[in-house]
Write a protein that holds these residues in place. Structure first.
Motif, PDB file in Angstrom:
ATOM      1  N   ASP A  65      43.962 106.779  85.136  1.00  0.00           N
ATOM      2  CA  ASP A  65      43.473 105.416  85.804  1.00  0.00           C
ATOM      3  C   ASP A  65      42.456 106.413  87.013  1.00  0.00           C
ATOM      4  OD1 ASP A  65      45.070 103.789  84.879  1.00  0.00           O
ATOM      5  OD2 ASP A  65      46.795 104.328  86.241  1.00  0.00           O
ATOM      6  N   GLU A  66      41.620 105.472  87.578  1.00  0.00           N
ATOM      7  CA  GLU A  66      40.636 105.648  88.749  1.00  0.00           C
ATOM      8  C   GLU A  66      39.671 106.761  88.056  1.00  0.00           C
ATOM      9  OE1 GLU A  66      40.817 104.203  91.299  1.00  0.00           O
ATOM     10  OE2 GLU A  66      42.861 103.404  90.961  1.00  0.00           O
ATOM     11  N   MET A  67      40.025 107.921  87.966  1.00  0.00           N
ATOM     12  CA  MET A  67      38.911 108.877  87.371  1.00  0.00           C
ATOM     13  C   MET A  67      39.304 109.332  85.977  1.00  0.00           C
ATOM     14  SD  MET A  67      37.445 112.354  88.908  1.00  0.00           S
ATOM     15  CE  MET A  67      37.398 111.883  90.379  1.00  0.00           C
ATOM     16  N   ASP A  68      38.543 109.139  84.830  1.00  0.00           N
ATOM     17  CA  ASP A  68      38.970 109.598  83.461  1.00  0.00           C
ATOM     18  C   ASP A  68      38.426 111.174  83.489  1.00  0.00           C
ATOM     19  OD1 ASP A  68      36.143 109.463  82.619  1.00  0.00           O
ATOM     20  OD2 ASP A  68      36.455 107.889  81.721  1.00  0.00           O
ATOM     21  N   GLY A  69      38.670 111.692  82.234  1.00  0.00           N
ATOM     22  CA  GLY A  69      38.587 113.015  81.792  1.00  0.00           C
ATOM     23  C   GLY A  69      37.069 113.451  82.070  1.00  0.00           C
ATOM     24  N   TRP A  70      36.357 112.257  81.572  1.00  0.00           N
ATOM     25  CA  TRP A  70      34.809 112.566  81.454  1.00  0.00           C
ATOM     26  C   TRP A  70      34.153 112.608  82.707  1.00  0.00           C
ATOM     27  CZ3 TRP A  70      34.105 114.928  77.364  1.00  0.00           C
ATOM     28  CH2 TRP A  70      34.530 114.492  76.088  1.00  0.00           C
ATOM     29  N   GLU A  71      34.550 111.875  83.515  1.00  0.00           N
ATOM     30  CA  GLU A  71      34.237 111.711  85.045  1.00  0.00           C
ATOM     31  C   GLU A  71      34.829 112.868  85.787  1.00  0.00           C
ATOM     32  OE1 GLU A  71      34.282 106.915  85.988  1.00  0.00           O
ATOM     33  OE2 GLU A  71      36.264 108.091  85.779  1.00  0.00           O
ATOM     34  N   PHE A  72      35.803 113.463  85.567  1.00  0.00           N
ATOM     35  CA  PHE A  72      36.378 114.703  86.123  1.00  0.00           C
ATOM     36  C   PHE A  72      35.290 115.878  85.893  1.00  0.00           C
ATOM     37  CE2 PHE A  72      38.344 118.885  85.483  1.00  0.00           C
ATOM     38  CZ  PHE A  72      38.662 119.105  86.780  1.00  0.00           C
ATOM     39  N   ILE A  73      35.162 116.052  84.528  1.00  0.00           N
ATOM     40  CA  ILE A  73      34.006 116.970  84.219  1.00  0.00           C
ATOM     41  C   ILE A  73      32.815 116.864  85.009  1.00  0.00           C
ATOM     42  CG2 ILE A  73      32.610 117.962  82.350  1.00  0.00           C
ATOM     43  CD1 ILE A  73      34.984 117.326  80.414  1.00  0.00           C
ATOM     44  N   GLU A  74      32.171 115.469  85.149  1.00  0.00           N
ATOM     45  CA  GLU A  74      30.650 115.555  85.713  1.00  0.00           C
ATOM     46  C   GLU A  74      30.912 115.836  87.213  1.00  0.00           C
ATOM     47  OE1 GLU A  74      27.952 115.165  84.405  1.00  0.00           O
ATOM     48  OE2 GLU A  74      29.375 115.194  82.522  1.00  0.00           O
ATOM     49  N   HIS A  75      32.083 115.779  87.947  1.00  0.00           N
ATOM     50  CA  HIS A  75      32.523 115.914  89.153  1.00  0.00           C
ATOM     51  C   HIS A  75      32.673 117.427  89.427  1.00  0.00           C
ATOM     52  CE1 HIS A  75      32.794 111.788  90.561  1.00  0.00           C
ATOM     53  NE2 HIS A  75      33.960 111.845  91.362  1.00  0.00           N
ATOM     54  N   LEU A  76      33.241 118.013  88.382  1.00  0.00           N
ATOM     55  CA  LEU A  76      33.422 119.500  88.331  1.00  0.00           C
ATOM     56  C   LEU A  76      31.993 120.205  88.137  1.00  0.00           C
ATOM     57  CD1 LEU A  76      35.159 122.115  88.451  1.00  0.00           C
ATOM     58  CD2 LEU A  76      35.323 121.693  85.943  1.00  0.00           C
ATOM     59  N   ARG A  77      31.193 119.659  87.549  1.00  0.00           N
ATOM     60  CA  ARG A  77      29.882 120.183  87.589  1.00  0.00           C
ATOM     61  C   ARG A  77      29.037 120.157  88.748  1.00  0.00           C
ATOM     62  NH1 ARG A  77      27.280 118.267  81.646  1.00  0.00           N
ATOM     63  NH2 ARG A  77      27.536 120.295  80.458  1.00  0.00           N
ATOM     64  N   LYS A  78      29.246 118.851  89.326  1.00  0.00           N
ATOM     65  CA  LYS A  78      28.541 118.835  90.693  1.00  0.00           C
ATOM     66  C   LYS A  78      29.005 119.835  91.656  1.00  0.00           C
ATOM     67  CE  LYS A  78      27.233 114.015  89.890  1.00  0.00           C
ATOM     68  NZ  LYS A  78      27.633 112.680  90.067  1.00  0.00           N
ATOM     69  N   LEU A  79      30.534 120.060  91.679  1.00  0.00           N
ATOM     70  CA  LEU A  79      31.028 120.860  92.595  1.00  0.00           C
ATOM     71  C   LEU A  79      30.584 122.097  92.362  1.00  0.00           C
ATOM     72  CD1 LEU A  79      34.661 119.589  93.078  1.00  0.00           C
ATOM     73  CD2 LEU A  79      33.137 119.798  94.701  1.00  0.00           C
ATOM     74  N   LEU A  80      30.500 122.635  91.262  1.00  0.00           N
ATOM     75  CA  LEU A  80      30.027 123.783  91.000  1.00  0.00           C
ATOM     76  C   LEU A  80      28.522 124.410  90.800  1.00  0.00           C
ATOM     77  CD1 LEU A  80      32.894 124.993  88.258  1.00  0.00           C
ATOM     78  CD2 LEU A  80      32.755 125.428  90.677  1.00  0.00           C
ATOM     79  N   ASN A  81      28.015 123.413  90.880  1.00  0.00           N
ATOM     80  CA  ASN A  81      26.445 123.450  91.187  1.00  0.00           C
ATOM     81  C   ASN A  81      25.684 124.205  90.370  1.00  0.00           C
ATOM     82  OD1 ASN A  81      24.038 122.518  92.229  1.00  0.00           O
ATOM     83  ND2 ASN A  81      24.350 124.083  93.896  1.00  0.00           N
ATOM     84  N   GLY A  82      25.911 124.317  89.056  1.00  0.00           N
ATOM     85  CA  GLY A  82      25.488 125.463  88.161  1.00  0.00           C
ATOM     86  C   GLY A  82      26.202 126.703  87.771  1.00  0.00           C
ATOM     87  N   ASN A  83      27.097 126.821  88.428  1.00  0.00           N
ATOM     88  CA  ASN A  83      28.026 127.852  88.203  1.00  0.00           C
ATOM     89  C   ASN A  83      28.796 127.995  86.996  1.00  0.00           C
ATOM     90  OD1 ASN A  83      27.169 129.631  90.657  1.00  0.00           O
ATOM     91  ND2 ASN A  83      28.274 128.345  92.093  1.00  0.00           N
ATOM     92  N   ARG A  84      29.521 128.849  86.703  1.00  0.00           N
ATOM     93  CA  ARG A  84      30.161 128.983  85.353  1.00  0.00           C
ATOM     94  C   ARG A  84      31.422 127.998  85.646  1.00  0.00           C
ATOM     95  NH1 ARG A  84      33.758 133.014  84.267  1.00  0.00           N
ATOM     96  NH2 ARG A  84      35.074 132.565  82.457  1.00  0.00           N
ATOM     97  N   LEU A  85      31.625 127.078  84.544  1.00  0.00           N
ATOM     98  CA  LEU A  85      32.701 126.244  84.550  1.00  0.00           C
ATOM     99  C   LEU A  85      33.906 126.988  83.955  1.00  0.00           C
ATOM    100  CD1 LEU A  85      31.332 123.001  83.121  1.00  0.00           C
ATOM    101  CD2 LEU A  85      31.641 123.369  85.335  1.00  0.00           C
ATOM    102  N   PRO A  86      35.281 126.572  84.382  1.00  0.00           N
ATOM    103  CA  PRO A  86      36.328 127.053  83.789  1.00  0.00           C
ATOM    104  C   PRO A  86      36.374 126.539  82.116  1.00  0.00           C
ATOM    105  CG  PRO A  86      37.036 125.757  85.716  1.00  0.00           C
ATOM    106  CD  PRO A  86      35.429 125.574  85.332  1.00  0.00           C
TER     107      PRO A  86
END
Length: 132
Positions: A65-86
């Motif tokens: 609900d609210e934020m799905d997995g794909w939206e989570f990934i996009e938020h994570l990318r924005k937060l990490l601003n080009g840094n390496r993702l988990p």
């Protein structure tokens, strides 16, 4: 040292099953669970603010609900601003060919598995990564 591993899933039974499989893997893991993507994003923001390490592995449900997995990934990318993702592994109870296709080509996704996570699937995670 234990590798920080997150499970993000709104289904408590799936959380338990994934946690159990991870605990039985024999790998040194520090496991945290989140009932939704928003909780995980909030924790990521805290970790970034206090300059603490991020999780090394994330097992992510797609349908929430609210934020799905794909939206989570996009938020994570924005937060990490080009840094390496988990390393992100998608867990899904629904066999949707569209999601499988996206996961196979998505640069942030390391793998896609059907729920419940199995020992065979998990062995692929550890064999294909430097998480051991």
């Amino acid at each position: 040292m234990a590798k920080t591993t997150w499970i993000i899933d709104d289904d408590i039974v799936s959380q338990f099953a994934t946690r159990y499989c991870l605990e039985q893997s024999g790998n040194a893991l520090s496991i945290e669970t989140f009932s939704n993507a928003e909780e995980a994003i909030a924790q990521l923001e805290v970790l970034l603010t206090v300059e603490q390490p991020l999780p090394e592995l994330i097992f992510l449900d797609l349908i929430m609900d609210e934020m799905d997995g794909w939206e989570f990934i996009e938020h994570l990318r924005k937060l990490l601003n080009g840094n390496r993702l988990p390393k992100i592994y998608i867990l899904s109870a629904f066999v949707k060919s569209k999601d499988r296709k996206i996961a196979k080509t998505h640069s942030a996704v390391s793998g896609y598995f059907d729920k419940p996570l199995s020992r065979v699937s998990l062995s692929k995670v550890f064999a294909s990564s430097s998480i051991n």
